[in-house]
Design a protein around this motif. Structure first.
Motif, PDB file in Angstrom:
ATOM      1  N   GLN A  54       0.846  -1.198   0.000  1.00 50.85           N
ATOM      2  CA  GLN A  54       0.000   0.000   0.000  1.00 50.85           C
ATOM      3  C   GLN A  54       0.878   1.244   0.000  1.00 50.85           C
ATOM      4  OE1 GLN A  54      -3.312  -0.229  -0.086  1.00 50.85           O
ATOM      5  NE2 GLN A  54      -3.597  -2.377   0.452  1.00 50.85           N
ATOM      6  N   HIS A  55       0.387   2.294  -0.644  1.00 49.80           N
ATOM      7  CA  HIS A  55       0.901   3.638  -0.388  1.00 49.80           C
ATOM      8  C   HIS A  55       0.031   4.198   0.728  1.00 49.80           C
ATOM      9  CE1 HIS A  55       3.241   3.376  -4.030  1.00 49.80           C
ATOM     10  NE2 HIS A  55       2.171   3.325  -4.796  1.00 49.80           N
ATOM     11  N   TRP A  56       0.641   4.779   1.749  1.00 47.31           N
ATOM     12  CA  TRP A  56      -0.125   5.353   2.853  1.00 47.31           C
ATOM     13  C   TRP A  56      -0.071   6.875   2.737  1.00 47.31           C
ATOM     14  CZ3 TRP A  56      -3.037   2.083   5.552  1.00 47.31           C
ATOM     15  CH2 TRP A  56      -2.684   0.728   5.562  1.00 47.31           C
ATOM     16  N   ARG A  57      -1.195   7.480   2.358  1.00 47.92           N
ATOM     17  CA  ARG A  57      -1.289   8.915   2.113  1.00 47.92           C
ATOM     18  C   ARG A  57      -1.842   9.624   3.342  1.00 47.92           C
ATOM     19  NH1 ARG A  57       1.006   8.899  -2.946  1.00 47.92           N
ATOM     20  NH2 ARG A  57       0.026   7.480  -4.423  1.00 47.92           N
ATOM     21  N   LEU A  58      -1.154  10.684   3.769  1.00 43.43           N
ATOM     22  CA  LEU A  58      -1.561  11.403   4.977  1.00 43.43           C
ATOM     23  C   LEU A  58      -2.927  12.043   4.791  1.00 43.43           C
ATOM     24  CD1 LEU A  58      -0.710  12.291   7.827  1.00 43.43           C
ATOM     25  CD2 LEU A  58       0.255  14.362   6.788  1.00 43.43           C
ATOM     26  N   GLY A  65       2.488  12.399  21.569  1.00 46.91           N
ATOM     27  CA  GLY A  65       1.033  12.409  21.648  1.00 46.91           C
ATOM     28  C   GLY A  65       0.322  12.821  20.377  1.00 46.91           C
ATOM     29  N   ASP A  66       1.054  13.209  19.340  1.00 46.81           N
ATOM     30  CA  ASP A  66       0.419  13.555  18.068  1.00 46.81           C
ATOM     31  C   ASP A  66      -0.283  12.332  17.474  1.00 46.81           C
ATOM     32  OD1 ASP A  66       1.429  16.080  18.333  1.00 46.81           O
ATOM     33  OD2 ASP A  66       3.028  15.835  16.851  1.00 46.81           O
ATOM     34  N   VAL A  67      -1.245  12.600  16.594  1.00 43.20           N
ATOM     35  CA  VAL A  67      -1.991  11.521  15.929  1.00 43.20           C
ATOM     36  C   VAL A  67      -1.943  11.771  14.427  1.00 43.20           C
ATOM     37  CG1 VAL A  67      -4.202  10.342  15.670  1.00 43.20           C
ATOM     38  CG2 VAL A  67      -3.524  11.261  17.912  1.00 43.20           C
ATOM     39  N   LEU A  68      -1.332  10.843  13.673  1.00 46.29           N
ATOM     40  CA  LEU A  68      -1.216  10.952  12.222  1.00 46.29           C
ATOM     41  C   LEU A  68      -2.023   9.821  11.593  1.00 46.29           C
ATOM     42  CD1 LEU A  68       1.231  12.572  13.330  1.00 46.29           C
ATOM     43  CD2 LEU A  68       2.536  11.772  11.363  1.00 46.29           C
ATOM     44  N   VAL A  69      -2.963  10.169  10.712  1.00 43.10           N
ATOM     45  CA  VAL A  69      -3.854   9.187  10.090  1.00 43.10           C
ATOM     46  C   VAL A  69      -3.567   9.128   8.593  1.00 43.10           C
ATOM     47  CG1 VAL A  69      -6.244   8.497   9.697  1.00 43.10           C
ATOM     48  CG2 VAL A  69      -5.612   9.643  11.841  1.00 43.10           C
ATOM     49  N   PHE A  70      -3.391   7.913   8.072  1.00 42.88           N
ATOM     50  CA  PHE A  70      -3.052   7.697   6.670  1.00 42.88           C
ATOM     51  C   PHE A  70      -4.091   6.808   5.998  1.00 42.88           C
ATOM     52  CE2 PHE A  70       0.826   8.652   8.886  1.00 42.88           C
ATOM     53  CZ  PHE A  70       1.596   9.389   8.006  1.00 42.88           C
ATOM     54  N   LEU A  71      -4.413   7.134   4.749  1.00 43.35           N
ATOM     55  CA  LEU A  71      -5.326   6.322   3.952  1.00 43.35           C
ATOM     56  C   LEU A  71      -4.536   5.370   3.057  1.00 43.35           C
ATOM     57  CD1 LEU A  71      -7.919   9.005   2.757  1.00 43.35           C
ATOM     58  CD2 LEU A  71      -8.280   7.219   4.464  1.00 43.35           C
ATOM     59  N   PRO A  72      -5.004   4.125   2.890  1.00 45.42           N
ATOM     60  CA  PRO A  72      -4.289   3.180   2.029  1.00 45.42           C
ATOM     61  C   PRO A  72      -4.657   3.366   0.561  1.00 45.42           C
ATOM     62  CG  PRO A  72      -6.181   2.096   2.997  1.00 45.42           C
ATOM     63  CD  PRO A  72      -6.158   3.505   3.553  1.00 45.42           C
ATOM     64  N   GLU A  73      -3.671   3.178  -0.298  1.00 45.91           N
ATOM     65  CA  GLU A  73      -3.888   3.154  -1.744  1.00 45.91           C
ATOM     66  C   GLU A  73      -3.010   2.052  -2.312  1.00 45.91           C
ATOM     67  OE1 GLU A  73      -2.298   5.897  -5.266  1.00 45.91           O
ATOM     68  OE2 GLU A  73      -3.833   6.914  -4.066  1.00 45.91           O
TER      69      GLU A  73
END
Length: 272
Positions: free
Chosen positions: A54-58, A157-165
């Protein structure tokens, strides 16, 4: 004015192992130990496999207080992208491409120090590099939700969410072949039965040895009728590209039997 991207290749990372005596235990515990270790290794492998392909896009990034981290969205049309492959992380759509090793255990990604290319960009994009690299250091909690999103939680404590492609390797069913193309600064008209006044990239293949030294003399530039996924040509800029070439089984009529996907821009020069 010429501008050139110079790659900084990552150093070999050496890991030292220490020998520790096995803990004492009864015969049954010792008999079960290899099976338990194998089960843990399989579970870790399955977790790592879920990250790969997967490419994980922010998609989103917030501080522990819920404030959006604007520095990570300096290029709104090119979201930061992570690619995990065989124990290495590659970061793209930043000013400089970054890469480094990682391990995954018990839901924690542990990142080694990353190497980076050395290219100057506008200040906001340069700041993007710093903002991201500072959050991909050491141990980072990771989880993949049922909807497929990857969430990374650095120690601050940061939260980074990535979408799969799906990556090109997943879409085309194989690793592909790595080739290097030199793309001339200007396109030229080229005949095409279906597209009037078509302009073609002028491309020639170049070869490098394992140390990155160019081998032989490239041939003449030729019309390139296919597209290169992920590459947008800017008139007046000559580029050397690292490209993945994939074979397409049973392509539609009048379509190419090969697909080309940009892996990275190796060199770029302004010839305007």
């Amino acid at each position: 004015m010429n501008r050139k991207l110079i790659l900084s290749l990552p150093l070999m990372l050496l890991a030292a192992c220490s020998e520790n005596p096995a803990p004492a235990g009864n015969a049954d515990d010792l008999a079960r130990a290899p099976a338990a270790a194998a089960a843990l290794k399989t579970a870790a492998h399955l977790q790592a496999q879920r990250l790969q392909g997967q490419h994980w896009r922010l998609k989103d990034a917030t501080t522990a207080e819920g404030k959006r981290i604007d520095a990570l969205f300096a290029q709104t049309d090119k979201p930061v992208t992570l690619d995990f492959t065989d124990g290495r992380l590659a970061v793209s759509n930043t000013c400089n491409r970054m890469s480094g090793g990682y391990t995954l255990a018990d839901g924690t990604l542990t990142f080694q120090q990353m190497a980076s290319t050395r290219m100057a960009c506008e200040p906001a994009v340069m700041a993007l590099d710093d903002a991201l690299s500072s959050r991909l250091q050491g141990a980072v909690k990771a989880e993949v939700a049922d909807n497929g999103e990857l969430t990374l939680r650095p120690a601050n404590g940061d939260v980074l969410v990535f979408l799969p492609e799906a990556s090109a390797e997943t879409r085309y069913g194989g690793p592909g072949e790595t080739v290097f193309f030199e793309v001339a600064a200007q396109t030229k008209p080229c005949p095409h039965p279906l597209i009037k006044d078509k302009q073609c990239l002028q491309v020639r293949e170049v070869r490098f040895d394992d140390q990155g030294v160019k081998q032989g003399e490239p041939g003449a530039f030729e019309n390139f009728y296919d597209g290169i996924e992920g590459y947008t040509h800017e008139a007046g800029i000559r580029n050397v590209l690292r490209v993945k070439r994939f074979k397409i089984d049973n392509p539609p009529a009048d379509a190419s039997s090969q697909a080309y996907v940009l892996d990275m821009v190796v060199e770029s020069a302004d010839e305007k």
